[in-house]
Design a protein around this motif. Structure first.
Motif, PDB file in Angstrom:
ATOM      1  N   ARG A 244       0.836  -1.197   0.000  1.00 49.07           N
ATOM      2  CA  ARG A 244       0.000   0.000   0.000  1.00 49.07           C
ATOM      3  C   ARG A 244       0.870   1.246   0.000  1.00 49.07           C
ATOM      4  O   ARG A 244       2.095   1.166   0.015  1.00 49.07           O
ATOM      5  N   ALA A 245       0.228   2.400   0.013  1.00 48.32           N
ATOM      6  CA  ALA A 245       0.952   3.664  -0.152  1.00 48.32           C
ATOM      7  C   ALA A 245       0.871   4.560   1.065  1.00 48.32           C
ATOM      8  O   ALA A 245       0.818   5.784   0.939  1.00 48.32           O
ATOM      9  N   GLY A 246       0.878   3.965   2.245  1.00 48.23           N
ATOM     10  CA  GLY A 246       0.947   4.774   3.450  1.00 48.23           C
ATOM     11  C   GLY A 246       2.296   5.471   3.517  1.00 48.23           C
ATOM     12  O   GLY A 246       3.301   4.974   2.998  1.00 48.23           O
ATOM     13  N   ALA A 247       2.334   6.623   4.147  1.00 50.43           N
ATOM     14  CA  ALA A 247       3.574   7.401   4.217  1.00 50.43           C
ATOM     15  C   ALA A 247       4.703   6.619   4.876  1.00 50.43           C
ATOM     16  O   ALA A 247       5.845   6.653   4.405  1.00 50.43           O
ATOM     17  N   SER A 248       4.414   5.900   5.938  1.00 46.05           N
ATOM     18  CA  SER A 248       5.461   5.133   6.618  1.00 46.05           C
ATOM     19  C   SER A 248       5.990   4.012   5.730  1.00 46.05           C
ATOM     20  O   SER A 248       7.198   3.783   5.661  1.00 46.05           O
ATOM     21  N   THR A 249       5.110   3.315   5.054  1.00 49.09           N
ATOM     22  CA  THR A 249       5.534   2.234   4.161  1.00 49.09           C
ATOM     23  C   THR A 249       6.465   2.764   3.085  1.00 49.09           C
ATOM     24  O   THR A 249       7.529   2.193   2.822  1.00 49.09           O
ATOM     25  N   LEU A 250       6.086   3.869   2.464  1.00 47.70           N
ATOM     26  CA  LEU A 250       6.904   4.421   1.385  1.00 47.70           C
ATOM     27  C   LEU A 250       8.212   5.010   1.914  1.00 47.70           C
ATOM     28  O   LEU A 250       9.252   4.902   1.252  1.00 47.70           O
ATOM     29  N   ALA A 251       8.191   5.597   3.099  1.00 47.17           N
ATOM     30  CA  ALA A 251       9.428   6.122   3.693  1.00 47.17           C
ATOM     31  C   ALA A 251      10.383   4.978   4.036  1.00 47.17           C
ATOM     32  O   ALA A 251      11.595   5.090   3.812  1.00 47.17           O
ATOM     33  N   GLU A 252       9.846   3.887   4.559  1.00 51.17           N
ATOM     34  CA  GLU A 252      10.693   2.735   4.877  1.00 51.17           C
ATOM     35  C   GLU A 252      11.291   2.138   3.607  1.00 51.17           C
ATOM     36  O   GLU A 252      12.464   1.774   3.571  1.00 51.17           O
ATOM     37  N   ALA A 253      10.496   2.049   2.542  1.00 50.91           N
ATOM     38  CA  ALA A 253      11.019   1.533   1.270  1.00 50.91           C
ATOM     39  C   ALA A 253      12.150   2.418   0.767  1.00 50.91           C
ATOM     40  O   ALA A 253      13.192   1.922   0.324  1.00 50.91           O
ATOM     41  N   ALA A 254      11.971   3.719   0.856  1.00 48.03           N
ATOM     42  CA  ALA A 254      13.024   4.643   0.413  1.00 48.03           C
ATOM     43  C   ALA A 254      14.275   4.475   1.265  1.00 48.03           C
ATOM     44  O   ALA A 254      15.392   4.444   0.743  1.00 48.03           O
TER      45      ALA A 254
END
Length: 140
Positions: free
Chosen positions: A26-36
């Motif tokens: 999904r595209a939650g802010a935490s998920t995307l920040a962790e991926a980055a």
């Protein structure tokens, strides 16, 4: 055989991200920040009930070249296989991983602390460029 699906990770999340080559989620802010932070390319399936903010998050990552967006209603077995096929394209995978790392903000806590301290001490806020450099992990 190259991927391991998990319904939920808690304490194991950092280890799973460190071991991963690709994140589908999904595209939650935490998920995307962790991926980055881990330099992971992302196949993003925004949650449709998220009032549009997950779509906005996903669009930023896609625009940076770090991810691919798949609408929820189009995410099926074929879409998952297509996502996994990125692992067979090393040059594209490496470019997306580099783009993901460029989105990371490893110094974000330091940047926020500098802003909070400036407010608490009633001094002028640091210049936005300095805050961005701090957030990007550059101390200068």
């Amino acid at each position: 055989s190259r991927y391991r699906p998990f319904p939920f990770l808690h304490d194991e999340m950092a280890a799973a991200l460190a071991a991963a080559d690709l994140l589908v989620g999904r595209a939650g802010a935490s998920t995307l920040a962790e991926a980055a932070a881990f330099g992971l390319p992302v196949v993003i399936v925004p949650y449709p009930g998220a009032s549009g903010h997950q779509l906005a998050n996903a669009e930023r990552v896609v625009a940076a070249g770090a991810g691919r967006l798949v609408p929820d209603e189009r995410f099926d077995a074929a879409a998952l296989l297509d996502a996994a096929a990125l692992l067979d394209r090393p040059a594209e995978h490496a470019a997306m991983a580099a783009a993901a790392r460029s989105l990371a903000r490893p110094g974000a806590a330091e940047a926020v602390a500098e802003l909070v301290l400036a407010l608490a001490q009633r001094r002028p806020l640091p210049e936005p460029a300095r805050i961005e450099r701090l957030a990007a992990g550059s101390a200068t």
